[in-house]
Write a protein that holds these residues in place. Structure first.
Motif, PDB file in Angstrom:
ATOM      1  N   TRP A  91      27.905  -9.470  -2.664  1.00 15.48           N
ATOM      2  CA  TRP A  91      28.528 -10.403  -2.245  1.00 15.48           C
ATOM      3  C   TRP A  91      29.542 -10.885  -3.225  1.00 15.48           C
ATOM      4  O   TRP A  91      29.206 -11.381  -4.342  1.00 15.48           O
TER       5      TRP A  91
ATOM      6  N   ALA B 113      27.717  -8.707   5.605  1.00 13.86           N
ATOM      7  CA  ALA B 113      29.317  -8.913   5.411  1.00 13.86           C
ATOM      8  C   ALA B 113      30.016  -7.552   5.043  1.00 13.86           C
ATOM      9  O   ALA B 113      30.916  -7.565   5.628  1.00 13.86           O
TER      10      ALA B 113
ATOM     11  N   ASP C  33      26.684 -16.780   8.034  1.00 10.97           N
ATOM     12  CA  ASP C  33      25.715 -16.152   7.922  1.00 10.97           C
ATOM     13  C   ASP C  33      25.609 -14.888   8.417  1.00 10.97           C
ATOM     14  O   ASP C  33      24.645 -14.639   9.581  1.00 10.97           O
TER      15      ASP C  33
ATOM     16  N   THR D  70      23.206 -16.593  -0.909  1.00 15.17           N
ATOM     17  CA  THR D  70      23.070 -15.220  -0.962  1.00 15.17           C
ATOM     18  C   THR D  70      22.070 -14.320  -1.077  1.00 15.17           C
ATOM     19  O   THR D  70      21.916 -13.302  -1.567  1.00 15.17           O
TER      20      THR D  70
ATOM     21  N   ARG E  78      36.263 -13.221   3.373  1.00 12.24           N
ATOM     22  CA  ARG E  78      34.710 -13.770   2.962  1.00 12.24           C
ATOM     23  C   ARG E  78      35.115 -15.044   2.078  1.00 12.24           C
ATOM     24  O   ARG E  78      35.821 -15.053   1.210  1.00 12.24           O
TER      25      ARG E  78
ATOM     26  N   GLY F 111      32.572 -18.547   0.396  1.00 13.22           N
ATOM     27  CA  GLY F 111      31.336 -18.950   0.059  1.00 13.22           C
ATOM     28  C   GLY F 111      30.910 -18.999  -1.445  1.00 13.22           C
ATOM     29  O   GLY F 111      31.953 -19.000  -2.237  1.00 13.22           O
TER      30      GLY F 111
ATOM     31  N   HIS G 115      20.540 -13.162   4.261  1.00 12.68           N
ATOM     32  CA  HIS G 115      21.714 -14.033   4.881  1.00 12.68           C
ATOM     33  C   HIS G 115      22.982 -13.502   4.609  1.00 12.68           C
ATOM     34  O   HIS G 115      23.930 -13.510   5.658  1.00 12.68           O
ATOM     35  N   SER G 116      23.345 -12.680   3.878  1.00 13.39           N
ATOM     36  CA  SER G 116      24.964 -12.395   3.498  1.00 13.39           C
ATOM     37  C   SER G 116      25.078 -10.844   3.376  1.00 13.39           C
ATOM     38  O   SER G 116      26.411 -10.468   3.563  1.00 13.39           O
TER      39      SER G 116
ATOM     40  N   VAL H 154      29.067 -17.667   4.094  1.00 15.40           N
ATOM     41  CA  VAL H 154      27.618 -17.720   3.937  1.00 15.40           C
ATOM     42  C   VAL H 154      27.131 -18.928   3.318  1.00 15.40           C
ATOM     43  O   VAL H 154      27.782 -19.661   2.602  1.00 15.40           O
TER      44      VAL H 154
END
Length: 304
Positions: free
Chosen positions: A134, A111, A72, A103, A119, A121, A107-108, A100
């Motif tokens: 994301w 990145a 995160d 999304t 990555r 998630g 939180h994401s 993560v």
């Protein structure tokens, strides 16, 4: 870091006791300052406090045999990204992977400030509330496991409810659950349809009751050190709220959601009633799904 599926080896709460007895550290939530909260796990608080985020979003750095896993990364914020890099330098390992829990935009998005780092998630749902930028290099699913090396395993637990793509991560050997926004310290989370579902949320909570969890490291707030009690309390709280929804519909049939909020959330400050409307709708949709309530073309609800 290897990604493999160990669903057949899932450990249940009644299995052999956890062999590692880690020390979990409650510490002050100071933005930007790395705090060791469990063996090989550091928390760095983002600089985004608010009504919906509490003290801010927790980012976590997890030691692995191939560098640090960033769980995160938080909202898009160059200052927070710099704090995460500084923490990695202090720890003495580079950030080599980003995970993560979901999304949402607190939180994401950060990145994107870590370049070509791998990555992992879920994919973002299309509800207008997500970090559409994301895109994971690998989509994770329930039961996938990430080997951190030295006998440490991070297992993916799908926990839809707060949002449909929500994942928790269980550091199995230490019993540390990274709960994202499924469970946070000091407050309940908003369940916002259409991607949020109260029925799914309660099912996901009950799913966690069968896991060996010693402590929760949430997306907001400090460690939750009595996790099973916290899960039980949260289930009870949501079901009691559902009972209030049913009583309100009994007393005021043919009501719209906005008309039900003051009675159902009479224990919540009025300035939060707008947010509460989303969770109330989630309760009503659960009752509709169970054929216990219905709505008409004007979105007026009645019990069946």
């Amino acid at each position: 870091m290897d990604v493999t599926c160990f669903a057949q080896h899932r450990r249940k709460v009644h299995n052999a006791a956890v062999t590692v007895q880690p020390e979990f550290t409650m510490s002050s939530l100071i933005p930007g300052q790395p705090s060791l909260v469990a063996p090989g796990v550091w928390r760095i608080l983002a600089l985004n406090p608010g009504m919906m985020t509490g003290p801010g979003t927790n980012s976590y750095l997890l030691a692995s045999d191939q560098g640090l896993v960033l769980l995160d990364p938080g909202p898009e914020d160059a200052h927070h990204a710099d704090n995460l890099r500084a923490a990695a330098t202090e720890i003495g390992q580079p950030i080599t992977c980003v995970l993560v829990t979901h999304t949402h935009r607190d939180h994401s998005p950060n990145a994107a400030l870590f370049g070509a780092v791998r990555r992992l998630g879920p994919l973002p749902p299309d509800d207008g509330l997500q970090d559409e930028a994301w895109q994971p290099d690998q989509i994770l699913a329930d039961g996938d496991c990430l080997s951190l090396g030295e006998g440490r395993t991070l297992r993916v637990i799908a926990t839809p409810g707060h949002v449909s793509n929500h994942l928790c991560y269980l550091l199995e050997e230490e019993g540390v659950l990274f709960s994202g926004d499924h469970l946070i310290q000091g407050s309940t989370v908003v369940i916002a349809p259409p991607s949020g579902s109260m029925a799914d949320y309660l099912a996901s909570l009950r799913k966690l009751e069968h896991e060996s969890i010693q402590v929760m490291a949430p997306g907001h707030g400090d460690l939750i050190i009595e996790p099973m009690d916290y899960i039980s309390h949260t289930i009870g709280h949501r079901l009691r709220r559902e009972e209030k929804v049913i009583r309100a519909l009994t007393q005021h049939p043919d009501s719209q959601v906005s008309e039900l909020v003051p009675g159902v959330y009479d224990d919540v400050p009025v300035f939060l009633h707008g947010v509460a409307t989303m969770s109330l709708l989630a309760h009503l949709l659960k009752l509709e799904q169970e054929q216990r309530a219905r709505r008409d073309a004007e979105e007026r609800w009645v019990l069946l």
